[in-house]
Design a protein around this motif. Structure first.
Motif, PDB file in Angstrom:
ATOM      1  N   PHE A 174     -14.279  -0.656  -3.405  1.00 37.63           N
ATOM      2  CA  PHE A 174     -13.107  -1.305  -3.987  1.00 37.63           C
ATOM      3  C   PHE A 174     -12.230  -1.798  -2.842  1.00 37.63           C
ATOM      4  O   PHE A 174     -11.703  -0.998  -2.063  1.00 37.63           O
ATOM      5  N   LYS A 175     -12.079  -3.106  -2.747  1.00 38.29           N
ATOM      6  CA  LYS A 175     -11.278  -3.717  -1.692  1.00 38.29           C
ATOM      7  C   LYS A 175      -9.805  -3.750  -2.093  1.00 38.29           C
ATOM      8  O   LYS A 175      -9.476  -3.617  -3.278  1.00 38.29           O
ATOM      9  N   PRO A 176      -8.909  -3.952  -1.115  1.00 40.20           N
ATOM     10  CA  PRO A 176      -7.476  -4.003  -1.450  1.00 40.20           C
ATOM     11  C   PRO A 176      -7.144  -5.029  -2.526  1.00 40.20           C
ATOM     12  O   PRO A 176      -6.284  -4.785  -3.369  1.00 40.20           O
ATOM     13  N   GLU A 177      -7.842  -6.164  -2.521  1.00 37.08           N
ATOM     14  CA  GLU A 177      -7.556  -7.170  -3.542  1.00 37.08           C
ATOM     15  C   GLU A 177      -7.977  -6.717  -4.939  1.00 37.08           C
ATOM     16  O   GLU A 177      -7.562  -7.295  -5.943  1.00 37.08           O
ATOM     17  N   ASP A 178      -8.823  -5.652  -4.994  1.00 31.61           N
ATOM     18  CA  ASP A 178      -9.246  -5.115  -6.289  1.00 31.61           C
ATOM     19  C   ASP A 178      -8.206  -4.167  -6.890  1.00 31.61           C
ATOM     20  O   ASP A 178      -8.051  -4.117  -8.104  1.00 31.61           O
ATOM     21  N   TYR A 179      -7.528  -3.407  -6.027  1.00 32.40           N
ATOM     22  CA  TYR A 179      -6.615  -2.396  -6.563  1.00 32.40           C
ATOM     23  C   TYR A 179      -5.142  -2.653  -6.240  1.00 32.40           C
ATOM     24  O   TYR A 179      -4.263  -2.039  -6.851  1.00 32.40           O
ATOM     25  N   ALA A 180      -4.831  -3.535  -5.302  1.00 35.80           N
ATOM     26  CA  ALA A 180      -3.427  -3.804  -4.957  1.00 35.80           C
ATOM     27  C   ALA A 180      -3.239  -5.260  -4.571  1.00 35.80           C
ATOM     28  O   ALA A 180      -2.801  -5.567  -3.463  1.00 35.80           O
ATOM     29  N   PRO A 181      -3.548  -6.181  -5.485  1.00 33.03           N
ATOM     30  CA  PRO A 181      -3.425  -7.615  -5.135  1.00 33.03           C
ATOM     31  C   PRO A 181      -2.001  -8.025  -4.812  1.00 33.03           C
ATOM     32  O   PRO A 181      -1.790  -8.994  -4.080  1.00 33.03           O
ATOM     33  N   ASP A 182      -1.014  -7.281  -5.332  1.00 36.25           N
ATOM     34  CA  ASP A 182       0.382  -7.648  -5.091  1.00 36.25           C
ATOM     35  C   ASP A 182       0.863  -7.256  -3.711  1.00 36.25           C
ATOM     36  O   ASP A 182       1.946  -7.669  -3.289  1.00 36.25           O
ATOM     37  N   GLN A 183       0.062  -6.441  -2.983  1.00 37.00           N
ATOM     38  CA  GLN A 183       0.477  -5.991  -1.649  1.00 37.00           C
ATOM     39  C   GLN A 183      -0.262  -6.691  -0.525  1.00 37.00           C
ATOM     40  O   GLN A 183      -0.048  -6.378   0.643  1.00 37.00           O
ATOM     41  N   LEU A 184      -1.124  -7.628  -0.848  1.00 37.49           N
ATOM     42  CA  LEU A 184      -1.940  -8.272   0.179  1.00 37.49           C
ATOM     43  C   LEU A 184      -1.102  -9.116   1.124  1.00 37.49           C
ATOM     44  O   LEU A 184      -1.457  -9.293   2.300  1.00 37.49           O
ATOM     45  N   GLN A 185       0.008  -9.676   0.629  1.00 36.29           N
ATOM     46  CA  GLN A 185       0.831 -10.542   1.465  1.00 36.29           C
ATOM     47  C   GLN A 185       1.736  -9.751   2.393  1.00 36.29           C
ATOM     48  O   GLN A 185       2.322 -10.303   3.327  1.00 36.29           O
ATOM     49  N   SER A 186       1.873  -8.463   2.153  1.00 33.78           N
ATOM     50  CA  SER A 186       2.757  -7.639   2.974  1.00 33.78           C
ATOM     51  C   SER A 186       2.060  -7.243   4.262  1.00 33.78           C
ATOM     52  O   SER A 186       0.903  -6.815   4.251  1.00 33.78           O
ATOM     53  N   MET A 187       2.773  -7.389   5.394  1.00 31.82           N
ATOM     54  CA  MET A 187       2.205  -7.007   6.685  1.00 31.82           C
ATOM     55  C   MET A 187       2.473  -5.537   6.999  1.00 31.82           C
ATOM     56  O   MET A 187       2.002  -5.016   7.989  1.00 31.82           O
ATOM     57  N   GLU A 188       3.235  -4.875   6.121  1.00 28.78           N
ATOM     58  CA  GLU A 188       3.562  -3.478   6.361  1.00 28.78           C
ATOM     59  C   GLU A 188       2.964  -2.606   5.268  1.00 28.78           C
ATOM     60  O   GLU A 188       3.039  -2.930   4.090  1.00 28.78           O
ATOM     61  N   PHE A 189       2.359  -1.493   5.682  1.00 33.21           N
ATOM     62  CA  PHE A 189       1.754  -0.567   4.734  1.00 33.21           C
ATOM     63  C   PHE A 189       2.299   0.821   5.025  1.00 33.21           C
ATOM     64  O   PHE A 189       2.034   1.400   6.079  1.00 33.21           O
ATOM     65  N   VAL A 190       3.103   1.337   4.105  1.00 32.29           N
ATOM     66  CA  VAL A 190       3.660   2.686   4.238  1.00 32.29           C
ATOM     67  C   VAL A 190       3.017   3.602   3.212  1.00 32.29           C
ATOM     68  O   VAL A 190       2.425   4.621   3.555  1.00 32.29           O
ATOM     69  N   THR A 191       3.123   3.224   1.945  1.00 31.51           N
ATOM     70  CA  THR A 191       2.474   3.969   0.871  1.00 31.51           C
ATOM     71  C   THR A 191       1.845   2.973  -0.094  1.00 31.51           C
ATOM     72  O   THR A 191       2.263   1.816  -0.184  1.00 31.51           O
ATOM     73  N   ALA A 192       0.860   3.441  -0.820  1.00 26.37           N
ATOM     74  CA  ALA A 192       0.209   2.602  -1.829  1.00 26.37           C
ATOM     75  C   ALA A 192      -0.491   3.513  -2.827  1.00 26.37           C
ATOM     76  O   ALA A 192      -0.914   4.628  -2.490  1.00 26.37           O
ATOM     77  N   THR A 193      -0.590   3.035  -4.044  1.00 26.98           N
ATOM     78  CA  THR A 193      -1.284   3.777  -5.093  1.00 26.98           C
ATOM     79  C   THR A 193      -2.347   2.883  -5.713  1.00 26.98           C
ATOM     80  O   THR A 193      -2.064   1.744  -6.106  1.00 26.98           O
ATOM     81  N   ALA A 194      -3.563   3.410  -5.777  1.00 26.48           N
ATOM     82  CA  ALA A 194      -4.675   2.681  -6.388  1.00 26.48           C
ATOM     83  C   ALA A 194      -5.056   3.383  -7.685  1.00 26.48           C
ATOM     84  O   ALA A 194      -5.224   4.600  -7.711  1.00 26.48           O
ATOM     85  N   GLN A 195      -5.160   2.608  -8.749  1.00 21.66           N
ATOM     86  CA  GLN A 195      -5.569   3.151 -10.041  1.00 21.66           C
ATOM     87  C   GLN A 195      -6.837   2.445 -10.484  1.00 21.66           C
ATOM     88  O   GLN A 195      -6.841   1.238 -10.720  1.00 21.66           O
ATOM     89  N   LEU A 196      -7.914   3.210 -10.546  1.00 19.43           N
ATOM     90  CA  LEU A 196      -9.221   2.660 -10.882  1.00 19.43           C
ATOM     91  C   LEU A 196      -9.701   3.275 -12.191  1.00 19.43           C
ATOM     92  O   LEU A 196      -9.547   4.489 -12.413  1.00 19.43           O
TER      93      LEU A 196
END
Length: 245
Positions: A174-196
């Protein structure tokens, strides 16, 4: 064929083919005095044998001539030496320039990413929701959102009681565009939640997750295999309690 006319200190002259000269000096055929080819005082003129034209001669500085004579080098060797010195100087300058460059930061260190996972059964049989909460413990501008690997395993107890795990299907990625498409444009990654939401393949006894920046092949890494072993350990039947007399 350029002809060079030289003159010794006694006034004797000798004309020779310049292209045939291999030495920095000429022996005067009359008095056998050594004539320095690179001393402008010893050069009378240069003549183009095909046209008879007399040319002005540009000769090296006497200090260069003395250097060549001292070390018995011909003109080609001198040119090679200058070119080599220039190359070495350039290499030193480039090395110094590199030493001034700031150290490059290596991007995407998977060891920096901590995560927790939650498996939740749905009302539909065999369908699970997997929630993965990730935290970037490194440089938030260095690490991007990772890929999520899911390995579907069949667990088989051996005769010795040791459980073995066998993949049911190829590793799911599962690529980032699969679980967090809204965060792809952000250059900073602090926290993220993936729901599959996953339909477990037939024969699946356990699903193992692992994060990666490489791809499905990373499931064979020691880091991901530890996750598989942890699932096996939890699925292993408890050892029977020993009776005490």
């Amino acid at each position: 064929m350029p002809l060079m006319t030289y003159q010794c200190s006694q006034g004797h002259q000798v004309t020779v083919d310049r292209d045939q000269l291999t030495s920095a000096t000429i022996d005067c055929p009359t008095c056998h005095e050594t004539i320095d080819r690179f001393n402008s005082k010893n050069i009378v003129h240069e003549v183009d044998a095909s046209t008879g034209e007399i040319r002005q001669v540009v000769v090296p500085d006497n200090r260069i001539a003395n250097f060549l004579k001292k070390y018995k080098l011909n003109i080609c060797a001198a040119v090679f030496g200058v070119a080599l010195s220039a190359a070495i100087s350039l290499a030193i300058v480039e090395k110094d320039d590199r030493s001034q460059e700031p150290p490059q930061v290596v991007e995407n260190q998977i060891e920096d990413i901590a995560y927790q996972q939650y498996f939740v059964a749905t009302e539909e049989s065999g369908v699970y929701k997997i929630e993965i909460k990730m935290s970037n413990m490194g440089d938030r501008q260095r690490n991007h959102l990772p890929m999520i690997l899911v390995e579907f395993m069949k667990l088989t107890p051996g005769a010795d009681g040791v459980m073995t795990a066998t993949p049911v299907i190829p590793t799911a990625v599962f690529k980032p565009e699969d679980y967090a498409p809204d965060q792809l444009q952000s250059m900073e990654f602090v926290t993220a939640t993936a729901q599959l939401e996953i339909q477990l393949p037939v024969g699946t006894d356990a699903a193992v997750t692992c994060l990666t920046y490489i791809g499905a092949s990373d499931m064979k890494s020691e880091r991901c295999i530890q996750n598989v072993n942890e699932v096996i350990r939890k699925a292993a039947p408890a050892a029977p309690a020993q009776e005490t007399k």
